[in-house]
Design an enzyme around this catalytic site. Structure first.
Site, mmCIF file in Angstrom:
data_model
loop_
_atom_site.group_PDB
_atom_site.id
_atom_site.type_symbol
_atom_site.label_atom_id
_atom_site.label_comp_id
_atom_site.label_asym_id
_atom_site.label_seq_id
_atom_site.Cartn_x
_atom_site.Cartn_y
_atom_site.Cartn_z
ATOM 1 N N CYS A 82 0.885 -1.147 0.000
ATOM 2 C CA CYS A 82 0.000 0.000 0.000
ATOM 3 C C CYS A 82 0.928 1.203 0.000
ATOM 4 O O CYS A 82 2.127 1.045 0.171
ATOM 5 C CB CYS A 82 -0.847 0.106 1.272
ATOM 6 N N ARG A 137 1.626 1.322 -5.823
ATOM 7 C CA ARG A 137 1.776 0.378 -4.712
ATOM 8 C C ARG A 137 0.473 -0.348 -4.390
ATOM 9 O O ARG A 137 0.431 -1.193 -3.497
ATOM 10 C CB ARG A 137 2.259 1.120 -3.464
ATOM 11 N N TRP A 147 -3.710 -1.881 -1.424
ATOM 12 C CA TRP A 147 -3.717 -3.161 -2.142
ATOM 13 C C TRP A 147 -4.190 -4.173 -1.107
ATOM 14 O O TRP A 147 -3.497 -4.462 -0.145
ATOM 15 C CB TRP A 147 -2.329 -3.512 -2.662
ATOM 16 N N ASN A 178 1.072 0.618 5.866
ATOM 17 C CA ASN A 178 1.564 -0.192 4.753
ATOM 18 C C ASN A 178 2.334 -1.363 5.359
ATOM 19 O O ASN A 178 3.265 -1.141 6.129
ATOM 20 C CB ASN A 178 2.488 0.644 3.853
ATOM 21 N N GLY A 179 1.930 -2.584 5.017
ATOM 22 C CA GLY A 179 2.602 -3.763 5.551
ATOM 23 C C GLY A 179 1.572 -4.801 5.948
ATOM 24 O O GLY A 179 0.440 -4.773 5.459
ATOM 25 N N GLU A 235 10.165 -13.815 -19.854
ATOM 26 C CA GLU A 235 9.861 -12.417 -19.572
ATOM 27 C C GLU A 235 8.853 -11.852 -20.585
ATOM 28 O O GLU A 235 7.910 -11.144 -20.212
ATOM 29 C CB GLU A 235 11.168 -11.593 -19.569
ATOM 30 N N HIS A 281 6.600 -32.146 -26.138
ATOM 31 C CA HIS A 281 6.338 -33.190 -25.149
ATOM 32 C C HIS A 281 5.021 -32.928 -24.423
ATOM 33 O O HIS A 281 4.970 -32.800 -23.201
ATOM 34 C CB HIS A 281 7.506 -33.307 -24.171
ATOM 35 N N LYS A 292 3.077 -3.103 -7.804
ATOM 36 C CA LYS A 292 4.475 -3.096 -8.231
ATOM 37 C C LYS A 292 5.393 -3.691 -7.171
ATOM 38 O O LYS A 292 6.325 -4.416 -7.476
ATOM 39 C CB LYS A 292 4.924 -1.676 -8.554
HETATM 40 C C1 G6P Z 1 5.724 -7.864 -8.567
HETATM 41 C C2 G6P Z 1 5.741 -7.091 -9.859
HETATM 42 C C3 G6P Z 1 6.701 -7.739 -10.852
HETATM 43 C C4 G6P Z 1 8.083 -7.857 -10.236
HETATM 44 C C5 G6P Z 1 8.029 -8.646 -8.920
HETATM 45 C C6 G6P Z 1 9.347 -8.586 -8.176
HETATM 46 O O1 G6P Z 1 5.094 -9.087 -8.747
HETATM 47 O O2 G6P Z 1 4.434 -7.025 -10.412
HETATM 48 O O3 G6P Z 1 6.784 -6.936 -12.020
HETATM 49 O O4 G6P Z 1 8.945 -8.488 -11.137
HETATM 50 O O5 G6P Z 1 7.054 -8.071 -8.053
HETATM 51 O O6 G6P Z 1 9.576 -7.257 -7.762
HETATM 52 P P1 G6P Z 1 10.982 -6.702 -7.355
HETATM 53 O O7 G6P Z 1 10.712 -5.284 -6.926
HETATM 54 O O8 G6P Z 1 11.462 -7.548 -6.212
HETATM 55 O O9 G6P Z 1 11.870 -6.794 -8.529
#
Ligand code: G6P
Length: 588
Positions: free
Chosen positions: A2, A27, A73, A97-98, A463, A486, A583
């Site tokens: 958050c 966030r 969130w 937040n947490g 990716e 497979h 994020k």
């Molecule tokens: C979330 C994001 C991803 C990211 C992952 C790891 O799931 O949506 O895009 O790769 O966290 O985040 P970090 O900040 O540890 O790279």
């Protein structure tokens, strides 16, 4: 996870808090809320959804000069108004937040003392505890100390007490929090972009420190409630770097910064064809574990192939949520590398702490300066991606790949390879300037897309596939090119898009054979390569600039990021804030 913000000062608080919240929306964006002091009492407003919904309920001209805000969130409790922050119990109003891991036990204890709860959140126990201890202590700092003693988990808190409208209180453990100084007042915030419209001066609050923030003063106390000194920092980036700057979306803006991000990262570690002393020597380590989540984990997969090949040492890669709970085999020569853009991902942080507790040396590869992972690891190497706002990571991924390749070269003592990076920014720019709409048009109506490649190309496929599914909601899977047959090849129908990647020229015959296997079953093939293509086994071809194999992953990911962007745009998706995501995932 958050975002939290607070302001107290001579200027009207609501425009500042709402503006700050918009920069924290990455966030989490399930709901938003604000508490402010007006006519000597706390008013609370909450709305489900984005900050823009809350904004409609707010009168910016309100005569209020102090308040706290939150963008959520949801973790505990559905994204309803009742579960939105701020939470208020008695004299205390709190944004958090947490995650409070022992909240059920605390709630039970408080309920047995006839304290009632309105929400399903873990957070509500915090104002309840504050209110309870305050009734005994009658001192806010002592009350906060007693409260945090009871909390297990992570928290960054903004606190208002009805007996003190001269101060906002803040404390953190495991979640980020800064205090910022403006000429007319002071802020608390989860992250720097939230305050950049007003000031670039900030203080990093250390774990368990309590800040008492008034309109013209900031006091920081340690956990024994002794006043401590703090260092004021200046944020070097411009606010422009946190703004859209003419682009439709942050994702597109951030992809278009990749040539610069590459150069900034490269130049930070290399000068005149030699490593600078910013790149330490890790040669004493004889095996490496790479631990990360999401895209950062895929960086780990790609890096593991490069390090094993170049340095001849084994590399074990694992997602952090597994690593933290499984039996792992280290020895004194093991280096654990944690890769994280935010430096705050809960599972990655826990994996780091596990390694530290086992006395294993750790190296953090991080973008966000002074984030928890950066601070707790033995060594830290920063990527120079700058603030990344779009939830789907792009430029930070490219910067991480760049840095891990440099690290492999340093480890292998093959400095001669550094020349292969010269001028790469121009090749990146060339790829950024190409148009991928045509490819996107051939994909966007499909419900399944496959990505296939071998070795490092498979890592890039992972990716590319993640980018596509998270931004456009199209189901997509990445396979090692030789593995698709497979079983999963049964999913290929006439018209199913298959994106094949080959940047390892000695493997191209093998990958092409695999592509032909799907083509002959009706797949719509998009082939991406830097090799000469003689045969027409594809429907669309993307030619990558030709460069040394070692730097190819820096190039090959770019078309995949832009294809995902264009597909998401065609499908009308919320590109910068895809549904259900955040994020920085600061929960397990
Ligand atoms: C979330 C994001 C991803 C990211 C992952 C790891 O799931 O949506 O895009 O790769 O966290 O985040 P970090 O900040 O540890 O790279």
């Amino acid at each position: 996870m958050c975002g939290i913000i607070g302001y107290i000062g001579k200027d009207k608080a609501l425009p500042r808090i709402l503006n700050g919240l918009k920069f924290l929306e990455y966030r989490g964006y399930d709901s938003a809320g604000i508490a402010y002091v007006v006519n000597n009492k706390v008013e609370i407003k909450k709305e489900i959804g984005r900050i823009s919904s809350l904004e409609k309920e707010i009168n910016y001209d309100t005569e209020t000069y102090m308040g706290i805000g939150h963008t959520r969130w949801a973790t505990h409790g559905e994204p309803f108004k009742i579960n939105s922050h701020p939470h208020q119990v008695g004299k205390f109003t709190v944004v958090h937040n947490g995650i409070i891991e022992n909240y059920a036990k605390l709630k039970n204890k408080l309920e047995n003392m006839n304290i009632t709860f309105k929400s399903d959140t873990d957070t509500e126990v915090i104002p309840a505890l504050l209110n309870y201890y305050y009734s005994k202590e009658k001192d806010i700092l002592k009350t906060i100390k007693k409260t945090i003693n009871d909390l297990e988990g992570s928290y960054a808190l903004g606190i208002i007490c009805d007996d003190d409208y001269e101060n906002i209180y803040a404390v953190r453990f495991g979640s980020p929090l800064i205090i910022a100084k403006d000429k007319n007042g002071n802020f608390i915030a989860s992250d720097v972009p939230a305050i950049l419209a007003y000031t670039n001066k900030y203080i990093l609050l250390n774990e368990l420190e309590i800040a008492k923030v008034s309109k013209n003063n900031i006091e920081v106390y340690n956990k024994d409630l002794e006043l401590v000194s703090y260092v004021e920092k200046i944020f070097e980036g411009s606010q422009e770097s946190a703004l859209l700057n003419g682009y439709d979306h942050y994702m597109l803006k951030e992809i278009n910064e990749e040539d610069k991000v590459f150069l900034d990262t490269f130049n930070y570690y290399v000068q005149n064809g030699k490593f600078k002393n910013t790149m330490p020597d890790f040669k004493k380590y004889k095996n490496i574990h790479i631990v990360a989540c999401g895209s950062a984990y895929y960086v780990g997969i790609i890096a593991s192939s490069i390090i094993e090949e170049l340095c001849n040492i084994p590399v074990y890669v694992e997602v952090a949520s597994e690593y933290r709970y499984k039996k792992v085999f280290y020895d004194k020569d093991t280096l654990v590398i944690i890769i994280s853009q935010s430096g705050e991902t809960a599972d990655s942080l826990a994996a780091l702490r596990k390694s530290c507790a086992d006395n294993i040396d750790t190296l953090a590869i991080v973008n966000v300066v002074a984030s928890s992972i950066a601070r707790e690891a033995k060594y830290v190497l920063y990527v120079k991606a700058g603030p990344e706002i779009a939830v789907a990571t792009t430029k930070a991924f490219l910067a991480q790949i760049t840095l891990l390749i440099l690290l492999a070269i340093k480890l292998a003592k093959k400095d001669a390879l550094l020349k292969e990076f010269i001028g790469l920014e121009k090749l990146i720019k060339k790829l950024l300037n190409q148009d991928y709409k045509d490819v996107a048009l051939s994909i966007y109506k499909n419900s399944n897309v496959f990505f296939i490649g071998r070795g490092i190309d498979y890592g890039i496929c992972l990716e590319g596939s993640l980018k596509l599914k998270e931004t456009s909601y199209i189901n997509s899977v990445a396979f090692q090119a030789g593995e698709l047959k497979h079983g999963s090849i049964s999913l290929i129908e006439v018209g199913t898009p298959v994106i094949g990647i080959c940047t390892k020229k000695d493997m191209s015959k093998k990958t092409i054979s695999n592509i032909k296997e799907v083509k002959s079953r009706g797949a719509y093939v998009i082939y991406i390569t830097n090799d000469t293509v003689v045969d027409k086994f594809y429907d669309k071809l993307i030619i990558l600039p030709d460069a040394h194999e070692i730097v190819m992953p820096i190039l090959s990911v770019i078309p995949l990021q832009l294809i995902a962007y264009e597909v998401a745009k065609l499908r009308g998706c919320d590109i910068d804030k895809p549904r259900n995501l955040a994020k920085s995932v600061t929960v397990e």
